[in-house]
Structure formats: structure tokens, C-alpha cells
Design a protein around this motif. Structure first.
Motif, short mmCIF file in Angstrom:
data_model
loop_
_atom_site.label_atom_id
_atom_site.label_comp_id
_atom_site.label_asym_id
_atom_site.label_seq_id
_atom_site.Cartn_x
_atom_site.Cartn_y
_atom_site.Cartn_z
N GLY A 145 0.83 -1.20 0.00
CA GLY A 145 0.00 0.00 0.00
C GLY A 145 0.86 1.24 0.00
O GLY A 145 1.81 1.37 -0.78
N ARG A 146 0.57 2.19 0.90
CA ARG A 146 1.32 3.45 0.96
C ARG A 146 2.74 3.23 1.51
O ARG A 146 3.58 4.12 1.43
N PHE A 147 2.97 2.07 2.06
CA PHE A 147 4.30 1.78 2.59
C PHE A 147 5.14 1.14 1.50
O PHE A 147 5.20 -0.08 1.37
N TRP A 153 11.05 -2.72 11.91
CA TRP A 153 10.58 -3.88 12.69
C TRP A 153 9.67 -4.79 11.89
O TRP A 153 9.65 -6.00 12.12
N ASP A 154 8.93 -4.25 10.90
CA ASP A 154 8.10 -5.11 10.03
C ASP A 154 8.93 -6.26 9.45
O ASP A 154 8.46 -7.38 9.27
N THR A 155 10.21 -5.90 9.13
CA THR A 155 11.07 -6.84 8.41
C THR A 155 11.31 -8.13 9.20
O THR A 155 11.53 -9.19 8.61
N PRO A 189 17.18 3.59 10.47
CA PRO A 189 16.02 4.48 10.54
C PRO A 189 14.70 3.71 10.47
O PRO A 189 14.65 2.58 9.96
N ASN A 190 13.67 4.34 10.96
CA ASN A 190 12.28 3.84 10.96
C ASN A 190 11.92 3.11 9.65
O ASN A 190 11.35 2.03 9.64
N GLY A 191 12.28 3.71 8.52
CA GLY A 191 11.99 3.10 7.22
C GLY A 191 12.98 3.64 6.20
O GLY A 191 13.76 4.56 6.50
N GLY A 198 16.70 10.00 12.07
CA GLY A 198 16.55 10.64 13.38
C GLY A 198 15.65 9.86 14.32
O GLY A 198 15.48 10.23 15.48
N ARG A 199 15.02 8.83 13.80
CA ARG A 199 14.29 7.93 14.69
C ARG A 199 14.44 6.52 14.13
O ARG A 199 14.50 6.33 12.91
N THR A 200 14.50 5.55 15.02
CA THR A 200 14.62 4.17 14.58
C THR A 200 13.28 3.48 14.83
O THR A 200 12.24 4.13 14.77
N GLN A 201 13.29 2.20 15.06
CA GLN A 201 12.07 1.45 15.40
C GLN A 201 12.48 0.37 16.40
O GLN A 201 13.67 0.24 16.69
N PRO A 202 11.53 -0.43 16.91
CA PRO A 202 11.94 -1.47 17.86
C PRO A 202 13.14 -2.28 17.33
O PRO A 202 13.09 -2.77 16.19
N PRO A 274 7.96 18.78 12.47
CA PRO A 274 6.85 17.90 12.10
C PRO A 274 7.33 16.78 11.17
O PRO A 274 8.23 16.99 10.36
N ARG A 275 6.71 15.61 11.30
CA ARG A 275 7.07 14.52 10.38
C ARG A 275 6.70 14.97 8.97
O ARG A 275 5.53 15.30 8.71
N PRO A 276 7.65 14.96 8.03
CA PRO A 276 7.34 15.42 6.67
C PRO A 276 6.18 14.64 6.04
O PRO A 276 5.36 15.22 5.32
N GLU A 277 6.08 13.33 6.35
CA GLU A 277 5.03 12.50 5.72
C GLU A 277 3.68 12.67 6.39
O GLU A 277 2.67 12.22 5.87
N SER A 278 3.66 13.28 7.56
CA SER A 278 2.39 13.52 8.28
C SER A 278 2.39 14.96 8.76
O SER A 278 2.05 15.25 9.91
N SER A 302 8.51 4.01 18.36
CA SER A 302 8.04 2.82 19.09
C SER A 302 7.34 1.82 18.18
O SER A 302 7.09 0.69 18.58
N GLY A 303 6.97 2.26 16.96
CA GLY A 303 6.16 1.42 16.07
C GLY A 303 4.69 1.53 16.42
O GLY A 303 3.83 1.20 15.63
N TRP A 304 4.37 2.00 17.64
CA TRP A 304 2.98 2.17 18.08
C TRP A 304 2.58 3.63 17.85
O TRP A 304 2.39 4.40 18.80
N ASP A 305 2.43 4.01 16.60
CA ASP A 305 2.03 5.39 16.34
C ASP A 305 0.59 5.38 15.83
O ASP A 305 0.36 4.99 14.71
N PHE A 306 -0.34 5.74 16.72
CA PHE A 306 -0.14 6.20 18.09
C PHE A 306 -1.04 5.41 19.01
O PHE A 306 -1.97 4.75 18.56
O1 LIG Z 1 3.90 -0.98 8.50
C1 LIG Z 1 4.75 0.12 8.46
C2 LIG Z 1 4.57 1.02 9.66
O2 LIG Z 1 3.29 1.62 9.56
C3 LIG Z 1 2.91 2.50 10.62
O3 LIG Z 1 3.73 3.57 10.82
C4 LIG Z 1 4.23 4.24 9.70
O4 LIG Z 1 3.37 5.27 9.26
C5 LIG Z 1 3.39 6.49 10.02
C6 LIG Z 1 2.49 7.49 9.33
O5 LIG Z 1 2.80 7.64 7.99
C7 LIG Z 1 4.81 7.02 10.15
O6 LIG Z 1 4.88 8.23 10.82
C8 LIG Z 1 5.60 5.97 10.90
O7 LIG Z 1 6.87 6.42 11.20
C9 LIG Z 1 5.63 4.75 10.02
O8 LIG Z 1 6.38 3.74 10.65
C10 LIG Z 1 2.91 1.67 11.90
O9 LIG Z 1 2.47 2.43 12.98
C11 LIG Z 1 4.31 1.12 12.15
O10 LIG Z 1 4.31 0.33 13.31
C12 LIG Z 1 4.73 0.24 10.98
O11 LIG Z 1 6.07 -0.14 11.14
#
Ligand SMILES: OC[C@H]1O[C@H](O[C@H]2O[C@H](CO)[C@@H](O)[C@H](O)[C@H]2O)[C@H](O)[C@@H](O)[C@@H]1O
Length: 542
Positions: A145-147, A153-155, A189-191, A198-202, A274-278, A302-306
Motif C-alpha cells: 500500500g502506501r508503505f 521492525w516489520d522486516t 532508521p524507521n523506514g 533521526g528515529r529508529t524502530q523497535p 513535524p514529520r514530513p510525511e504527516s 516505538s512502532g505504536w504510532d499512536f
Molecule cells: O507498516 C509500516 C509502519 O506503519 C505504521 O507507521 C508508519 O506510518 C506512520 C504514518 O505515515 C509514520 O509516521 C511511521 O513512522 C511509520 O512507521 C505503523 O504504525 C508502524 O508500526 C509500521 O512499522
């Protein structure tokens, strides 16, 4: 010292004048040229940065039509920086499928297997300077999808599915992308986009490495497995160091001067914008409050957003305070990392390191299992070190320590059993229905997998099977329902815990299909319980 911290923060940020900061980003996002803010920052520039910035100076930026035309003239559609590729080790029918008893589930697993072909991507050559991609050398699997890019952490769950399908090349290539990134940036990085810097994930690289290592050993590839650890050890250690240095707090500051040599961990971020993508979502909440932007990006880390987990008032995003929370899941992941580093040290004959990581894991584990356990609610709870309080509410992450050496008491198991019976669509994320996506009613496949694995580790195979069946029921029925509705079966990123055959919702974007971690978790369950799983009974409307 302050100067050093500031320099570290600034260098960790993304300073791209179009995709991360500046007037173009602000205008395109606030004029809502696209419904989803992620679309613009995933587009490819048709010209150089300087040329585009010069064109920008010539238009009336208050005029939405002109801004729309500017975007159309200077950018190509989102995602055109990626190419689909066929994984070299793709198998039409992986071996594990033969172990699934129910014919319909067997057929379904073959359909899911085909989805790998849709999710495997690589960045187009030579476009690094024209887009927001974070360059990596090898192909990777995206959530969907949009990802459009890989997520850290998805990986882990994607790779679990690949290992079960014996797609070792694909799994190793993705892990190598992470090793490459750590060697370059010091963290993952997060993705895979520069705006996620500037931010990672679990932190799950150590576990990913361990799972691939185990998979190779089980496949009889001992030499390759050892070489794999030799190649990976430095990067895994480097990431551990990153969390140790940037995401930790000395335990004795919290627990009355004991455990001074042990760290506890919290999610955080190096971002104060602000997050550029949001972008719109953040400015409408943050109103230029850089502290809030910082806490929001820590929430994304945290991956738990939000989730209400991060909210001081347990209700609203405005009260977000992620970085003050010593979270149960992050500390569990860190202890697992210490254990994996100890076992890798053993494989490599590094005795001093093995002893170091063993001792550290035992001490940290002792604190988490003992001090974070609530003997009234029978769960481990997050600790807020600013308020000096535990959060006693239910969160799925409260059960992650079952993956450690926990000795679960019968009350904990009884509680979990009730939740599994109460929620036929999988364990809910929390019990607060706030509209946030990491709250009720959403049930996320990766969280369920962690709980199932924890139950198996605690000799609760029967309960693990019940929860697995719930997860399969929901994913299977949603897949069948989407065939009826859209003529194509979809796997969703999240599901509704309260009912079978309903996908999840809420949060900042529409529920996404694909979906990397769901495929991985479902394959993992089908492989673990293939002989015991029953054919799901889907609701009538399907
Ligand atoms: O499955 C991919 C990730 O999807 C969510 O977060 C992502 O989208 C957010 C909004 O666009 C973005 O700010 C965040 O950094 C992204 O990781 C989900 O919450 C993540 O857990 C997941 O890895």
C-alpha cells in the motif's frame, strides 16, 4: 556537552530542502495537494533540487492551482523510484505447505505465497539524488500500500515467513541492507526514506540475525551460518551500543540506588520538527511546539504510532510523552538482543564478550521480570519515570516478557485466556477505543505473534493454538471477504479484535493491504500449527 548533543541531533536530522524542510514542503502539505501527506515526499524530482527551488521562486505560492501545476511539472508520481523484482529464490510451493492439514488453508497459503512477488522491490538505479530514498544495495520486501519502502521492525516478521519458505537469499539480502545501514549511520532508521532519519524502530536486528542463523543450521548449512554471524556481529553490536548510549537510563536512578550497572530503555527521537510525511497532522497538534514534535516522532519510533500508552491523559495525542516511558516491549527486545549477542559471541569464541552480555542480560531481565510485574493485574507494566508511576492498563505489549525466562503464574495465564475468549479476532492492542490505530479495537498480527511465541515458551501450547486460530480466522475470513468485494484476496496490516472477518481502522491513514508482516505471521502460524488448525467459520455476510 550541550554543543555536542546539539551537533549530534542536527546531523541525525534530514535537512533535504524539499522532502524534509522548507517552504515547498510546507505549502504543498498545508494546501493539501494530496489527501495523504506521504504521497508528496515519495515523489521523484524531474529536475535538480536547485532548478526546482528556482522555479518555486517564480510562482504564486498562495494560489493552489499554481502549486498543483508546479508539483505536476516538476515531480513524477510517488513510488516511481522503485521497481518490482522477482526474488531469485522464490518457490511456487514451499515445503511447509505440505504440513497444513486443512485443504482450504493449504490453498490459501499458496495464495499468500504469491504475494511475495508483489512486495519484493528494489530502488531504480541512479535516482538516489532525485528522491527521498535511503539507498540500500539489495532488494527488499515492503509492507504494501502506501508503505512503498522497507520498515525496520516489520522486516522481522517478513523474514520469519521467508525463512519458513526457505528463501534464505532474500532473507540474508535484507539483513545485509540493515548491516550496511548501521555501518553508515550507526542505527537503522524507521523506514527506507531520508525523512525517517533521526528515529529508529523497535530494535530487532539481533533477533533477525539469530532467526536466519537458526534457519541455516536447520537447513544443514553450518558453515554458511557461522560465516553469516562473522559478517553480522559488528553491526549487531553497534546497534546495541546505539540504544545503550542514546535510549537508556541508569536503573538505579529509578529503583532506589540498586542496579547501578544496568540500563533500562525508552523510545526517543532526535527530531524537533513535524514529520514530513504527516506534516498536517503534526502541525495541527503541535502548533510549532518542538517538544511535541519530538514526542510524536518518539511515538513513531516505538512502532505504536499512536496509542494511549504514550498519552499522559490516556486520551489525547496532545498529551503525548513517549520518551518518559520505560516500555515493557523495548526492554524485552533489548534483553533478547543481549542474549543473542551472548550466543553469537559463543559461536565466534569471544569468551569475555559472552560473559559480559550474559551477565548484562541476566541483570536486566531480573529487573524487568521482577520490578515491572504487577502482582494484582498479573501483567508487566510500562513505567513513567517522570511521574514515577506504572501504567496499570492492559496493553498487548504487557505480555512480551513471556518471551524471556519468565515463569508465568497461573493468574497471568487465566487473564490471557479470558482475553483470548473475549476477543475472537485476536488480542486487542489496548482496551481504550480512542480512534488511534494502536488501541482498541485493532489487533496487530506482530503483537499476536509475540504473545503466541511467549505462550509456547511457557508450555501453554493449547492456549497458543487458540490464539493462533483466532488470528487465522480473522485473516482468512477478511481475505475471502475481499475476494467477494473486490475480486482479489487481501491481507491487511491490522484486524478488528472484536469480530471475525473485519479489518482494522483508525489512525492517520486508511487501513493498508499487502501486507508484509501479516503474511509473515500467518505463514509462521501455518508452519507452527499446520496439523492442528481448523477451517475458519466465516460470518454469513461473507
Ligand atoms: O507498516 C509500516 C509502519 O506503519 C505504521 O507507521 C508508519 O506510518 C506512520 C504514518 O505515515 C509514520 O509516521 C511511521 O513512522 C511509520 O512507521 C505503523 O504504525 C508502524 O508500526 C509500521 O512499522
Amino acid at each position: 556537552m550541550i554543543i555536542f548533543i546539539l551537533i549530534t541531533h542536527i546531523s541525525a536530522q534530514c535537512s533535504h530542502p524539499i522532502f524534509c524542510q522548507g517552504d515547498i514542503l510546507h505549502t504543498v502539505q498545508t494546501q493539501k495537494i494530496f489527501n495523504d501527506g506521504k504521497t508528496f515526499v515519495d515523489m521523484t524530482m524531474k529536475k535538480t533540487e536547485t532548478e526546482i527551488l528556482n522555479v518555486w521562486k517564480t510562482i504564486d505560492t498562495k494560489n493552489k492551482e499554481q502549486v498543483t501545476a508546479f508539483v505536476a511539472d516538476n515531480f513524477i508520481e510517488a513510488g516511481s523510484d522503485l521497481e518490482s523484482i522477482r526474488p531469485s529464490d522464490y518457490k511456487e510451493k514451499p515445503d511447509y505447505v505440505d504440513n497444513i492439514k486443512v485443504e482450504e488453508l493449504k490453498d490459501w497459503s499458496l495464495e499468500i505465497n504469491k504475494i511475495w512477488l508483489e512486495l519484493c522491490k528494489e530502488f531504480k538505479k541512479g535516482i538516489e539524488d532525485s528522491t527521498s530514498i535511503l539507498y540500500v544495495p539489495n532488494p527488499f520486501f515492503v509492507p504494501g500500500g502506501r508503505f512503498r519502502e522497507f520498515y525496520y521492525w516489520d522486516t522481522m516478521w517478513v523474514i520469519d515467513g521467508l525463512i519458513i519458505s526457505k528463501m534464505f537469499e532474500s532473507a540474508i539480502k535484507m539483513q545485509e541492507n540493515f548491516v550496511y545501514t548501521i555501518n553508515k549511520l550507526g542505527y537503522i532508521p524507521n523506514g527506507a526514506r531520508i525523512y525517517y532519519k533521526g528515529r529508529t524502530q523497535p530494535p530487532v536486528l539481533a533477533q533477525i540475525t539469530y532467526n536466519i542463523y537458526q534457519g541455516l543450521i536447520q537447513d544443514g548449512q553450518e558453515e554458511r551460518a557461522k560465516q553469516f554471524i562473522i559478517n553480522s556481529f559488528g553491526a549487531v553490536e553497534k546497534e546495541f551500543q546505539y540504544f545503550y548510549e542514546h535510549r537508556s537510563i541508569r536503573a538505579c536512578l529509578i529503583f532506589q540506588n540498586v542496579y547501578c550497572d544496568v540500563m533500562l530503555y525508552h523510545y526517543d527521537s532526535d527530531i524537533y520538527y513535524p514529520r514530513p510525511e504527516s506534516y498536517n497532522e503534526d502541525i495541527s497538534i503541535g502548533h510549532a511546539n518542538i517538544h511535541m514534535y519530538h514526542e510524536i516522532t518518539a511515538g513513531a519510533e516505538s512502532g505504536w504510532d499512536f496509542s494511549t500508552r504514550w498519552f499522559a491523559d490516556q486520551k489525547s495525542l496532545e498529551s503525548i510523552q513517549t520518551s518518559y516511558i520505560l516500555s515493557v516491549d523495548l526492554n524485552t527486545f533489548m534483553i533478547i538482543n543481549m542474549k543473542r549477542l551472548a550466543s553469537f559471541s559463543k559461536v565466534l569464541g569471544l569468551q569475555a564478550k559472552q560473559t559480559f552480555y550474559d551477565t548484562l542480560s541476566k541483570n536486566t531481565e531480573e529487573i524487568l521480570l521482577d520490578k515491572f510485574y504487577n502482582k494484582e493485574t498479573y501483567q508487566w507494566n510500562d513505567y513513567n519515570y517522570k511521574d514515577k508511576k506504572f501504567n496499570k492498563n492492559f496493553y498487548a505489549s504487557n505480555y512480551f516478557p513471556l518471551n524471556l525466562k519468565s515463569k508465568s503464574d497461573s493468574n497471568l495465564i487465566e487473564n490471557l485466556k479470558q482475553m483470548i475468549q473475549q476477543y475472537p479476532g485476536g488480542i486487542p492492542t489496548s482496551i481504550f477505543n480512542t480512534g488511534q490505530q494502536w488501541d482498541l479495537p485493532n489487533s496487530w498480527p506482530p503483537l499476536n505473534q509475540m504473545i503466541i511465541q511467549g505462550l509456547i515458551n511457557n508450555d501453554q501450547k493449547e492456549l497458543a493454538l487458540q490464539l493462533s486460530q483466532n488470528v487465522i480466522n480473522n485473516a482468512y475470513c477478511c481475505f475471502q471477504k475481499s475476494i467477494t468485494q473486490y475480486g482479489k484476496g487481501y491481507m491487511f496490516e491490522k484486524y478488528n479484535a472484536a469480530s471475525v472477518g473485519t479489518s482494522g481502522g483508525g489512525g492517520e491513514y486508511e487501513v493498508q493491504t499487502g501486507f508484509g508482516w501479516t503474511n509473515g505471521v500467518v505463514i509462521w502460524i501455518l508452519n507452527t500449527f499446520g496439523q492442528q488448525l481448523l477451517l475458519p467459520t466465516c460470518p454469513q455476510q461473507i
